[in-house]
Design a protein around this motif. Structure first.
Motif, PDB file in Angstrom:
ATOM      1  N   PRO A   9       0.798  -1.225   0.000  1.00  0.00           N
ATOM      2  CA  PRO A   9       0.000   0.000   0.000  1.00  0.00           C
ATOM      3  C   PRO A   9       0.835   1.282   0.000  1.00  0.00           C
ATOM      4  CG  PRO A   9       0.053  -0.936   2.204  1.00  0.00           C
ATOM      5  CD  PRO A   9       0.739  -1.934   1.300  1.00  0.00           C
ATOM      6  N   GLY A  10       2.138   1.135   0.332  1.00  0.00           N
ATOM      7  CA  GLY A  10       2.994   2.327   0.358  1.00  0.00           C
ATOM      8  C   GLY A  10       3.618   2.575   1.718  1.00  0.00           C
ATOM      9  N   ARG A  11       3.861   1.516   2.482  1.00  0.00           N
ATOM     10  CA  ARG A  11       4.499   1.708   3.802  1.00  0.00           C
ATOM     11  C   ARG A  11       5.884   2.346   3.643  1.00  0.00           C
ATOM     12  NH1 ARG A  11       2.843  -3.395   3.818  1.00  0.00           N
ATOM     13  NH2 ARG A  11       4.987  -4.081   3.440  1.00  0.00           N
ATOM     14  N   THR A  12       6.699   1.761   2.737  1.00  0.00           N
ATOM     15  CA  THR A  12       8.068   2.262   2.594  1.00  0.00           C
ATOM     16  C   THR A  12       8.073   3.690   2.062  1.00  0.00           C
ATOM     17  OG1 THR A  12       8.837   0.005   2.231  1.00  0.00           O
ATOM     18  CG2 THR A  12      10.301   1.784   1.510  1.00  0.00           C
ATOM     19  N   THR A  13       7.233   3.942   1.078  1.00  0.00           N
ATOM     20  CA  THR A  13       7.149   5.306   0.533  1.00  0.00           C
ATOM     21  C   THR A  13       6.753   6.283   1.637  1.00  0.00           C
ATOM     22  OG1 THR A  13       6.491   4.405  -1.601  1.00  0.00           O
ATOM     23  CG2 THR A  13       5.976   6.724  -1.203  1.00  0.00           C
ATOM     24  N   ASN A  31      -3.307   5.837   0.694  1.00  0.00           N
ATOM     25  CA  ASN A  31      -2.315   6.254  -0.291  1.00  0.00           C
ATOM     26  C   ASN A  31      -2.807   5.928  -1.701  1.00  0.00           C
ATOM     27  OD1 ASN A  31       0.159   7.147  -1.319  1.00  0.00           O
ATOM     28  ND2 ASN A  31       1.110   5.119  -1.107  1.00  0.00           N
ATOM     29  N   PRO A  55      -2.540  11.591  -2.656  1.00  0.00           N
ATOM     30  CA  PRO A  55      -2.973  11.320  -4.027  1.00  0.00           C
ATOM     31  C   PRO A  55      -2.037  10.377  -4.766  1.00  0.00           C
ATOM     32  CG  PRO A  55      -1.951  13.490  -3.877  1.00  0.00           C
ATOM     33  CD  PRO A  55      -2.009  12.947  -2.469  1.00  0.00           C
ATOM     34  N   ASP A  57       0.451   9.563  -7.451  1.00  0.00           N
ATOM     35  CA  ASP A  57       1.407  10.457  -8.099  1.00  0.00           C
ATOM     36  C   ASP A  57       2.487   9.616  -8.786  1.00  0.00           C
ATOM     37  OD1 ASP A  57       3.098  12.483  -8.841  1.00  0.00           O
ATOM     38  OD2 ASP A  57       3.783  12.931  -6.806  1.00  0.00           O
TER      39      ASP A  57
HETATM   40  N1  LIG Z   1       1.270   8.062  -3.808  1.00  0.00           N
HETATM   41  C1  LIG Z   1       1.810   7.245  -4.723  1.00  0.00           C
HETATM   42  N2  LIG Z   1       1.631   7.489  -6.046  1.00  0.00           N
HETATM   43  C2  LIG Z   1       2.176   6.664  -6.975  1.00  0.00           C
HETATM   44  N3  LIG Z   1       2.911   5.610  -6.702  1.00  0.00           N
HETATM   45  C3  LIG Z   1       3.134   5.314  -5.404  1.00  0.00           C
HETATM   46  C4  LIG Z   1       2.594   6.103  -4.353  1.00  0.00           C
HETATM   47  N4  LIG Z   1       2.984   5.573  -3.189  1.00  0.00           N
HETATM   48  C5  LIG Z   1       3.708   4.484  -3.497  1.00  0.00           C
HETATM   49  N5  LIG Z   1       3.804   4.317  -4.813  1.00  0.00           N
HETATM   50  C6  LIG Z   1       4.506   3.231  -5.527  1.00  0.00           C
HETATM   51  O1  LIG Z   1       3.894   2.009  -5.133  1.00  0.00           O
HETATM   52  C7  LIG Z   1       4.868   0.975  -5.066  1.00  0.00           C
HETATM   53  C8  LIG Z   1       4.792   0.314  -3.709  1.00  0.00           C
HETATM   54  O2  LIG Z   1       5.150   1.283  -2.732  1.00  0.00           O
HETATM   55  P1  LIG Z   1       5.977   0.869  -1.423  1.00  0.00           P
HETATM   56  O3  LIG Z   1       7.191   0.114  -1.778  1.00  0.00           O
HETATM   57  O4  LIG Z   1       6.140   2.105  -0.636  1.00  0.00           O
HETATM   58  O5  LIG Z   1       4.921  -0.086  -0.723  1.00  0.00           O
HETATM   59  P2  LIG Z   1       5.108  -1.057   0.549  1.00  0.00           P
HETATM   60  O6  LIG Z   1       3.815  -1.053   1.257  1.00  0.00           O
HETATM   61  O7  LIG Z   1       6.300  -0.663   1.300  1.00  0.00           O
HETATM   62  O8  LIG Z   1       5.336  -2.448  -0.200  1.00  0.00           O
HETATM   63  P3  LIG Z   1       6.031  -3.795   0.333  1.00  0.00           P
HETATM   64  O9  LIG Z   1       4.904  -4.675   0.809  1.00  0.00           O
HETATM   65  O10 LIG Z   1       6.745  -4.324  -0.864  1.00  0.00           O
HETATM   66  O11 LIG Z   1       6.964  -3.426   1.445  1.00  0.00           O
HETATM   67  C9  LIG Z   1       6.204   1.624  -5.354  1.00  0.00           C
HETATM   68  O12 LIG Z   1       6.550   1.395  -6.681  1.00  0.00           O
HETATM   69  C10 LIG Z   1       5.961   3.099  -5.106  1.00  0.00           C
HETATM   70  O13 LIG Z   1       6.795   3.929  -5.891  1.00  0.00           O
END
Ligand SMILES: Nc1ncnc2c1ncn2[C@@H]1O[C@H](COP(=O)(O)OP(=O)(O)OP(=O)(O)O)[C@@H](O)[C@H]1O
Ligand SMILES: [Mg+2]
Length: 461
Positions: free
Chosen positions: A150-154, A368, A399, A401
């Motif tokens: 979902p975007g935890r690392t981001t 996210n 949003p 992005d």
């Molecule tokens: N707001 C956003 N808009 C567009 N792309 C995004 C956004 N947030 C995250 N992403 C993209 O989504 C993908 C997954 O994001 P991320 O690695 O942060 O997720 P995660 O929850 O940490 O995943 P994992 O389970 O692999 O640890 C990445 O390619 C990241 O660039």
């Protein structure tokens, strides 16, 4: 059988002095009795966990003696007394790993054991189950979210960068109002905050960003760091062996983004056991001395091991995530802005609420990648309505992005460096402001009276 009032002692002492120790402890009047002579630490731990003694006398140089085994002995209700008769005493190291008392000679041992016995017992699980560590000045923010990327690392990376930028400069338009977000004034206000951030220059606060995701660690590769840097696992090893100095912690956490030191994660998920237990807790504690903010990226899985609860001493598959959540001052929960992501988020909030780990009530829910393509027209309203209805929370929205985040992936940089005008960057900046507000309100004396003061977006019971 031992006489009532006699203190039972497990002995793990190396070398010829061992028999002297056993004899001295067993002498009439010592009021202690040696119930097990252990050849090594493994045997000592087994005897302690079997309930064979209430104190352990160990050599200061016993191989493997560190924070983790001492915590296990405490968990078993056993006090630890070290015999340290070397010319150069290692009292500081022994204290740092949790040893209760140190005897400098065999003659001091009976009294040391008796003194320890009369002291009120240490909470057996104090190291692992305390709700929130409050040592040092830094605040720990755990970023968690369910499976499905979902975007935890981001979120962890962008939140770290935004926290390092410091609080926004005073805003003459007044505080942001939720009702105004869609209005012209709201848009101007957001643009103003973004440009004030952009103008601020260098970082104003220090952040440690740690990767505790033991399933898919990605902070280091996302930021172009080499895999072989020891990072968090190295810091944990150092903490297990003795006192973890701030300088030593800093060596494991290179400054990678402006104001942000990074403790990279494990190289392979199979090495998950390297990130758990009391030594990892010690790293969180010490990180609070190194930085104003400690942001921890966690793994998605919350299950405690079958038939085991969090406060047992066995390494837990999800111990790193559970430990970070337990240590957090604020938990940021991230879900994806699509029907499946929202469904998992609602379930995930229930899972969090059911955890057998004491958690801070201070939580922020982030949705996210909010976009019309997945939830229909008016995506912000649709997401808010869904989460209010199914989870009772008012989420923070980021949003979608792709241009900005893809530029980050391409360059290995944060949005502030590769896409400063990114709408996601502005949203993460607002998220950082919200985290600051929660922490500020939590620190005010009145906030202690109610765990919910000033936290608009929480899970309603
Ligand atoms: N707001 C956003 N808009 C567009 N792309 C995004 C956004 N947030 C995250 N992403 C993209 O989504 C993908 C997954 O994001 P991320 O690695 O942060 O997720 P995660 O929850 O940490 O995943 P994992 O389970 O692999 O640890 C990445 O390619 C990241 O660039
Ligand atoms: Mg991740």
């Amino acid at each position: 059988m031992t006489a009532a009032g006699t203190i039972t002692v497990l002995c793990a002492v190396l070398g010829p002095v061992e028999s002297t120790v056993v004899r001295r402890l067993g002498e009439a009047g010592a009021a202690v009795t040696v119930t097990r002579r252990c050849a090594d630490l493994t045997e000592l731990l087994a005897a302690a966990e079997a309930g064979s003694g209430r104190a352990a006398v160990v050599s200061a140089t016993l191989p493997g003696l560190g924070r983790e085994p001492v915590a296990r002995l405490h968990q078993a209700g056993v006090r630890v007394i070290a015999l340290d008769d070397a010319p150069e005493p290692s009292t500081e190291r022994l204290g740092a790993i949790g040893v209760d008392a140190v005897a400098r000679s065999v003659h001091e041992l009976p009294a040391a054991v008796r003194d320890e016995h009369t002291r009120p017992p240490t909470a057996p699980d104090a190291d692992l189950t305390r709700p929130r560590a409050r040592t040092g000045r830094g605040r720990l923010i755990a970023v968690w979210g369910p499976v499905g990327a979902p975007g935890r690392t981001t979120t962890a990376i962008e939140l770290s960068v935004a926290l390092a930028e410091g609080p926004p400069a005073p805003d003459r338009t007044g505080p942001p109002r939720r009702s105004g977000r869609g209005s012209l004034r709201g848009r101007l206000s957001r643009a103003g905050r973004a440009s004030r951030r952009a103008r601020r220059g260098g970082p104003r606060e220090q952040v440690v960003l740690a990767d505790a995701d033991t399933y898919g660690p990605s902070v280091a590769p996302r930021l172009g760091l080499l895999d072989d840097s020891a990072g968090l696992a190295g810091a944990v090893r150092a903490a297990a062996a003795g006192p973890l100095e701030v300088e030593s912690l800093a060596r494991h956490a290179p400054v990678t983004l402006p104001g942000v030191r990074v403790l990279g994660g494990i190289v392979r998920p199979a090495r998950w056991a390297e990130l758990s237990g009391a030594a990892l807790d010690a790293v969180w504690d010490r990180s609070r001395d190194l930085a104003d903010w400690v942001v921890v990226d966690t793994g998605p899985v919350l299950e405690t091991d079958e038939l085991l609860s969090y406060d047992t001493r066995a390494p837990q598959r999800n111990g790193a995530t559970l430990g970070a959540l337990a240590a957090a001052d604020v938990v940021v929960v991230v879900g994806g802005g699509d029907p499946i992501g929202l469904h998992r988020l609602v379930r995930g909030l229930d899972d969090l609420a059911a955890l057998p780990v004491p958690l801070t009530p201070d939580r922020l829910v982030v949705v996210n990648r909010v976009r019309a393509a997945t939830v229909g027209d008016g995506p912000r309203g649709a997401v808010r309505t869904a989460l209010a209805r199914f989870a009772g929370v008012d989420p923070f929205l980021v949003p979608d992005d792709p241009a900005g985040l893809d530029a980050g992936l391409l360059t290995g940089r944060a949005l502030s460096e590769c896409a400063p005008g990114s709408p996601a960057r502005t949203a993460f900046g607002d998220l950082a402001d919200q985290v600051r507000r929660i922490v500020r309100e939590r620190m005010s004396p009145r906030a202690e009276a109610s765990p919910w003061v000033g936290i608009p977006n929480r899970r309603h019971a």
